[in-house]
Every structure is written in structure tokens, then in C-alpha cells.
Design a protein around this motif. Structure first.
Motif, PDB file in Angstrom:
ATOM      1  N   VAL A 106       0.166   6.343   3.180  1.00  0.00           N
ATOM      2  CA  VAL A 106       1.439   5.654   2.997  1.00  0.00           C
ATOM      3  C   VAL A 106       1.243   4.148   2.838  1.00  0.00           C
ATOM      4  O   VAL A 106       1.791   3.549   1.900  1.00  0.00           O
ATOM      5  CB  VAL A 106       2.414   5.992   4.151  1.00  0.00           C
ATOM      6  N   PRO A 107       0.462   3.481   3.708  1.00  0.00           N
ATOM      7  CA  PRO A 107       0.223   2.048   3.475  1.00  0.00           C
ATOM      8  C   PRO A 107      -0.527   1.770   2.169  1.00  0.00           C
ATOM      9  O   PRO A 107      -0.232   0.785   1.483  1.00  0.00           O
ATOM     10  CB  PRO A 107      -0.621   1.630   4.692  1.00  0.00           C
ATOM     11  N   TRP A 108      -1.494   2.610   1.832  1.00  0.00           N
ATOM     12  CA  TRP A 108      -2.221   2.428   0.561  1.00  0.00           C
ATOM     13  C   TRP A 108      -1.251   2.476  -0.613  1.00  0.00           C
ATOM     14  O   TRP A 108      -1.289   1.625  -1.507  1.00  0.00           O
ATOM     15  CB  TRP A 108      -3.288   3.506   0.425  1.00  0.00           C
ATOM     16  N   TRP A 109      -0.373   3.466  -0.619  1.00  0.00           N
ATOM     17  CA  TRP A 109       0.590   3.592  -1.711  1.00  0.00           C
ATOM     18  C   TRP A 109       1.537   2.389  -1.741  1.00  0.00           C
ATOM     19  O   TRP A 109       1.804   1.813  -2.803  1.00  0.00           O
ATOM     20  CB  TRP A 109       1.388   4.878  -1.554  1.00  0.00           C
ATOM     21  N   THR A 110       2.007   1.981  -0.579  1.00  0.00           N
ATOM     22  CA  THR A 110       2.981   0.890  -0.500  1.00  0.00           C
ATOM     23  C   THR A 110       2.380  -0.452  -0.900  1.00  0.00           C
ATOM     24  O   THR A 110       3.006  -1.235  -1.627  1.00  0.00           O
ATOM     25  CB  THR A 110       3.553   0.790   0.926  1.00  0.00           C
ATOM     26  N   LEU A 111       1.172  -0.712  -0.440  1.00  0.00           N
ATOM     27  CA  LEU A 111       0.571  -2.037  -0.640  1.00  0.00           C
ATOM     28  C   LEU A 111      -0.250  -2.152  -1.917  1.00  0.00           C
ATOM     29  O   LEU A 111      -0.333  -3.240  -2.507  1.00  0.00           O
ATOM     30  CB  LEU A 111      -0.319  -2.391   0.557  1.00  0.00           C
ATOM     31  N   VAL A 112      -0.871  -1.056  -2.342  1.00  0.00           N
ATOM     32  CA  VAL A 112      -1.849  -1.150  -3.425  1.00  0.00           C
ATOM     33  C   VAL A 112      -1.337  -0.549  -4.736  1.00  0.00           C
ATOM     34  O   VAL A 112      -1.521  -1.137  -5.813  1.00  0.00           O
ATOM     35  CB  VAL A 112      -3.170  -0.458  -3.014  1.00  0.00           C
ATOM     36  N   VAL A 113      -0.708   0.594  -4.655  1.00  0.00           N
ATOM     37  CA  VAL A 113      -0.360   1.319  -5.881  1.00  0.00           C
ATOM     38  C   VAL A 113       1.130   1.136  -6.189  1.00  0.00           C
ATOM     39  O   VAL A 113       1.544   0.147  -6.775  1.00  0.00           O
ATOM     40  CB  VAL A 113      -0.715   2.811  -5.760  1.00  0.00           C
ATOM     41  N   SER A 114       1.944   2.067  -5.748  1.00  0.00           N
ATOM     42  CA  SER A 114       3.390   2.030  -5.969  1.00  0.00           C
ATOM     43  C   SER A 114       3.694   1.538  -7.371  1.00  0.00           C
ATOM     44  O   SER A 114       3.053   1.942  -8.334  1.00  0.00           O
ATOM     45  CB  SER A 114       4.035   1.146  -4.894  1.00  0.00           C
ATOM     46  N   SER A 150       5.229   0.275   6.560  1.00  0.00           N
ATOM     47  CA  SER A 150       5.225   0.737   5.169  1.00  0.00           C
ATOM     48  C   SER A 150       6.365   1.723   4.931  1.00  0.00           C
ATOM     49  O   SER A 150       7.005   1.713   3.874  1.00  0.00           O
ATOM     50  CB  SER A 150       3.884   1.395   4.823  1.00  0.00           C
ATOM     51  N   VAL A 151       6.603   2.590   5.920  1.00  0.00           N
ATOM     52  CA  VAL A 151       7.750   3.495   5.823  1.00  0.00           C
ATOM     53  C   VAL A 151       9.044   2.687   5.748  1.00  0.00           C
ATOM     54  O   VAL A 151       9.927   2.954   4.918  1.00  0.00           O
ATOM     55  CB  VAL A 151       7.780   4.463   7.022  1.00  0.00           C
ATOM     56  N   ALA A 156       6.273  -8.157   2.120  1.00  0.00           N
ATOM     57  CA  ALA A 156       7.058  -8.116   3.357  1.00  0.00           C
ATOM     58  C   ALA A 156       6.362  -7.271   4.418  1.00  0.00           C
ATOM     59  O   ALA A 156       6.311  -7.649   5.600  1.00  0.00           O
ATOM     60  CB  ALA A 156       8.451  -7.564   3.064  1.00  0.00           C
ATOM     61  N   VAL A 157       5.800  -6.115   4.009  1.00  0.00           N
ATOM     62  CA  VAL A 157       5.099  -5.241   4.946  1.00  0.00           C
ATOM     63  C   VAL A 157       3.888  -5.956   5.544  1.00  0.00           C
ATOM     64  O   VAL A 157       3.656  -5.913   6.759  1.00  0.00           O
ATOM     65  CB  VAL A 157       4.669  -3.936   4.260  1.00  0.00           C
ATOM     66  N   VAL A 158       3.113  -6.631   4.699  1.00  0.00           N
ATOM     67  CA  VAL A 158       1.934  -7.355   5.184  1.00  0.00           C
ATOM     68  C   VAL A 158       2.351  -8.464   6.148  1.00  0.00           C
ATOM     69  O   VAL A 158       1.760  -8.632   7.224  1.00  0.00           O
ATOM     70  CB  VAL A 158       1.127  -7.932   4.010  1.00  0.00           C
ATOM     71  N   ALA A 159       3.388  -9.225   5.783  1.00  0.00           N
ATOM     72  CA  ALA A 159       3.818 -10.341   6.624  1.00  0.00           C
ATOM     73  C   ALA A 159       4.288  -9.860   7.990  1.00  0.00           C
ATOM     74  O   ALA A 159       3.887 -10.398   9.035  1.00  0.00           O
ATOM     75  CB  ALA A 159       4.929 -11.123   5.916  1.00  0.00           C
ATOM     76  N   VAL A 160       5.137  -8.828   8.002  1.00  0.00           N
ATOM     77  CA  VAL A 160       5.654  -8.308   9.271  1.00  0.00           C
ATOM     78  C   VAL A 160       4.518  -7.736  10.117  1.00  0.00           C
ATOM     79  O   VAL A 160       4.449  -7.967  11.331  1.00  0.00           O
ATOM     80  CB  VAL A 160       6.732  -7.240   9.012  1.00  0.00           C
ATOM     81  N   SER A 161       3.600  -7.011   9.485  1.00  0.00           N
ATOM     82  CA  SER A 161       2.497  -6.386  10.222  1.00  0.00           C
ATOM     83  C   SER A 161       1.574  -7.429  10.834  1.00  0.00           C
ATOM     84  O   SER A 161       1.140  -7.289  11.986  1.00  0.00           O
ATOM     85  CB  SER A 161       1.699  -5.459   9.297  1.00  0.00           C
ATOM     86  N   VAL A 162       1.273  -8.478  10.091  1.00  0.00           N
ATOM     87  CA  VAL A 162       0.395  -9.534  10.609  1.00  0.00           C
ATOM     88  C   VAL A 162       1.043 -10.208  11.820  1.00  0.00           C
ATOM     89  O   VAL A 162       0.393 -10.444  12.854  1.00  0.00           O
ATOM     90  CB  VAL A 162       0.076 -10.574   9.510  1.00  0.00           C
ATOM     91  N   GLY A 192      12.626  -0.976  -0.241  1.00  0.00           N
ATOM     92  CA  GLY A 192      12.515  -0.844  -1.694  1.00  0.00           C
ATOM     93  C   GLY A 192      13.663  -0.047  -2.293  1.00  0.00           C
ATOM     94  O   GLY A 192      14.160  -0.374  -3.375  1.00  0.00           O
ATOM     95  N   LEU A 193      14.085   0.976  -1.564  1.00  0.00           N
ATOM     96  CA  LEU A 193      15.213   1.772  -2.041  1.00  0.00           C
ATOM     97  C   LEU A 193      16.478   0.919  -2.098  1.00  0.00           C
ATOM     98  O   LEU A 193      17.264   0.996  -3.057  1.00  0.00           O
ATOM     99  CB  LEU A 193      15.424   2.969  -1.112  1.00  0.00           C
TER     100      LEU A 193
END
Length: 396
Positions: free
Chosen positions: A39-47, A103-104, A130-136, A110-111
């Protein structure tokens, strides 16, 4: 690997079941790992972010390497007692859990952006950033929360059977110190100093003292010998003692002057009134294979005056059912860590009647569940702060 020796015997007697059980566990673990990292790979890298090719390749390689590395580090670390590998594996587990959760949440964001008319790749890039910023931010804050000396939490508990002479009795509670792969002797000493500032009548350690045997964790646990209490210092086992050396920890705590409540009780007296302070082994003790261990509240209360109020130490909140049946006035427990990293608290609630705080069970019995004083595994606490608890008992 199973924590229940009975399961090992059953599998040995039935090889086909053993192979089937291992296959099922392997399938479940693999599915969980793929989901956690996928899920994180798809959200951050691909999508739909349409990152440049080199970024996609580098990101994919990084996630694939982490997917392989984490179980290897956890198994070699915790299974073979390699503290460095365990610490790295634990940290990676915490990082990927936070990335997965947010990421979820990012997919939901995103929706919303899609409904608002924002198109890719801008939409997916905004979500990823946004996901990276919040996670960090959460991981940095969570690390600070895990490593600091816990704040003191004050709770008043009214007990109808408590005599007036014991009104105001102060019970300091620590639990789940989990001395482990990270060297925390200084933290331990600072935590003990904070406990001693409380001038408590009774100090309780409610289990999960360490991950590993006494010989390996002695340096971190040694400051517990300096804990001060005006009436008693009492300790019971948690489930993690039964992963390594339960009897060794009981012997060690006794050697540094604590009362070990291994299915037994003591009586605390003040101004002519008395309180039974009892303790039972962890709920997993009976299946641990450690001779002479197993939760036994009847034995713990044997010989106690049935008219006296009872304070019970039991590591897991779900041990409350026996406490209610025995008419215990107050049970104190740990084990849950308050979930430790949100939203894991919702999963913990599926197994335990309480995750944190004071609750009532039956007509007489109350339960206080601590979020824990240390942490287990990932060195992060997100929306689940650690605590040293002061329970002030009030006469009814």
C-alpha cells in the motif's frame, strides 16, 4: 513459531497438521507483509504520480529490499538474540506501520481531491507528499514520546470497603518496561528517580519487565533496586517473562528487595486498617511449560481475610473475569500499551476488555489499565503516551 508448547507437541504428533499449520501461517504472514509494504509503495511510488523513471525504480527497489529485510532482521534479532538486528527490525516495523496507516488515509484524501476535480499527476503527487510529511512528523514525535521519561498520571479510585485509615493511600504503578535491544539503563535510572519523587506507599511493577533473560538485561533493570516505597514494592510476571526466563526474573526481583507476588498476597496496614495486595501470574503462564507457574487467584488469596478490600496485580486486563468472580475491589493491569502506535489500539480492543483507563466490571470490581511505562518493539509511541501512574485510593 508458536508461543504455546502444547501446539508444538500436537504438531509433532501429527506431521501433516504441522505442515498444514506452517503453510497457513506462512501464507498469512506473507499476505500481511505484502499489504503492509504494498500500500505505501503504491501510494508513494506508483499510483498516478508519474514520477520520473529513476525515482520509480529507486523507490521500488527500496520497498522490495525493506520487505525482505524486515522479517530477516526480526527473526535473526529476536530469535537468535542479536540486539542490533532486533533493534533495526523493530524500527523498520514501526516505520512501515505508520506509512501503511497514513497511506490508507492518503488514498481517502486522493478520493476527495478527485471528487473536487483535481487530476493526476498533481493529485497523486500531493497525496504522496502529504503521506511522507505526516509520517516523518509522527515518527519523530513518536520516537521522542517512546524514549522520554514517562509523565506522571494521577487517578483517584474510590473503594467502598477501604477503611478510613487507608484513605489517601498512594499506589505508584509501573509496567511494561520491556528492557530490550536498545540500551536504556539511563532511562531506567531516570524513571526510578521520578517514581521516588512520588513518595508512594506501595510501588507496583505489573509485568513485562524485559525482553530477554536476567543475564542480558540486568544492567537496565538494576535501577529498580533503588525504588522506594513506605509500605511495599510488589511485582508480578507478564507474558514476556515467559518468552525467556520467568523464574529468573522472579528470583532477581526478590534479590533486590521486591515482594514477588507469584500467586500470593501481602497485607498493607495503616492506622489500624488493612488492604490485601495480591498478585497472579500472567494469563499465558499455564501454557508456558514453566513448572509451578500458572494464573491461580484462589491460591493468591488463600488465607486472606475475606472482609478486607483487595488490590490485585494481573498483567493482562482480560484477567478481570476471575477478579470479578472473586470479589476483588481493584485490579491493575498493563499489557496493552494503549495501542502504542495508533490505530493499533482498535486491534488490541478485540482481545482485551480495556485498552486504557479506569473501568468498572460487575458490582464491586474496578480495573485500571495503564498505557505502560516503556515500549515494546518499535521505538515509537503515537497517540499513546507512556505513563507512571499514581492511584490514590479513597475510602467509600
Amino acid at each position: 513459531m508458536t508461543d504455546n508448547p502444547a501446539e508444538v507437541v500436537e504438531e509433532a504428533a501429527h506431521p501433516s497438521r504441522r505442515r498444514g499449520g506452517r503453510w497457513r501461517r506462512t501464507t498469512v504472514v506473507t499476505a500481511v507483509l505484502v499489504l503492509l509494504f504494498g500500500v505505501p509503495w503504491w501510494t508513494l511510488v506508483v499510483s498516478g504520480a508519474a514520477w520520473p523513471g529513476p525515482i520509480v525504480v529507486a523507490g521500488s527497489v527500496l520497498f522490495a529490499a525493506a520487505l525482505v529485510a524486515m522479517p530477516v532482521l526480526l527473526i535473526s534479532g529476536h530469535g537468535r538474540r542479536s540486539d542490533r538486528a532486533a533493534a533495526l527490525g523493530d524500527a523498520l516495523l514501526g516505520v512501515i506501520w505508520v506509512l501503511f496507516v497514513w497511506s490508507v488515509a492518503g488514498q481517502l484524501l486522493g478520493l476527495g481531491l478527485l471528487v473536487g476535480g483535481l487530476a493526476d499527476p498533481v493529485r497523486s503527487r500531493m497525496v504522496a507528499l502529504a503521506v511522507v510529511a505526516v509520517s516523518v512528523v509522527l515518527l519523530g514525535w513518536g520516537y521522542f514520546e517512546a524514549m522520554r521519561v514517562p509523565r506522571v498520571k494521577h487517578v483517584e479510585v474510590r473503594i467502598s470497603r477501604l477503611g478510613r485509615g487507608l484513605d489517601g493511600l498512594r499506589v505508584a504503578m509501573i509496567t511494561d518496561t520491556h528492557y530490550g535491544p536498545l540500551k536504556r539503563a539511563r532511562w531506567s535510572a531516570a524513571m526510578v528517580a521520578r517514581v521516588n519523587e512520588l513518595d508512594a506507599d506501595v510501588v507496583c511493577h505489573v509485568g513485562d519487565i524485559a525482553d530477554g533473560p536476567v543475564g542480558v538485561r540486568r544492567e537496565q533493570a538494576a535501577p529498580l533496586g533503588a525504588v522506594r516505597a513506605t509500605s511495599a514494592r510488589v511485582y508480578v510476571t507478564g507474558n514476556h517473562e515467559y518468552f525467556s526466563e520467568a523464574q529468573g526474573w522472579l528470583d532477581y526481583m526478590e534479590s533486590i528487595g521486591w515482594d514477588v507476588l507469584h500467586n500470593r498476597h501481602i497485607v498493607v496496614e495503616r492506622a489500624g486498617d488493612r488492604l490485601v495486595v495480591a498478585g497472579v501470574d500472567d494469563a499465558t503462564a499455564g501454557a508456558s511449560g514453566v513448572r509451578g507457574h500458572g494464573e491461580d487467584l484462589a491460591t493468591a488469596l488463600s488465607g486472606a481475610d475475606p472482609g478486607l478490600p483487595v488490590l490485585l496485580l494481573a498483567h493482562q486486563p482480560k484477567q478481570i473475569s476471575q477478579a470479578v468472580a472473586a470479589g476483588v475491589d481493584l485490579q491493575i493491569s498493563g499489557h496493552t500499551h494503549g495501542g502504542q502506535i495508533w490505530p493499533f489500539n482498535f486491534l488490541v480492543r478485540l482481545d482485551q476488555p480495556s485498552v486504557h483507563g479506569l473501568s468498572r466490571h460487575g458490582d464491586r470490581t474496578q480495573l485500571y489499565t495503564s498505557r505502560g511505562t516503556g515500549f515494546w518493539g518499535p521505538p515509537f509511541r503515537v497517540f499513546a503516551p507512556s505513563e507512571i501512574t499514581v492511584l490514590t485510593l479513597r475510602a467509600g
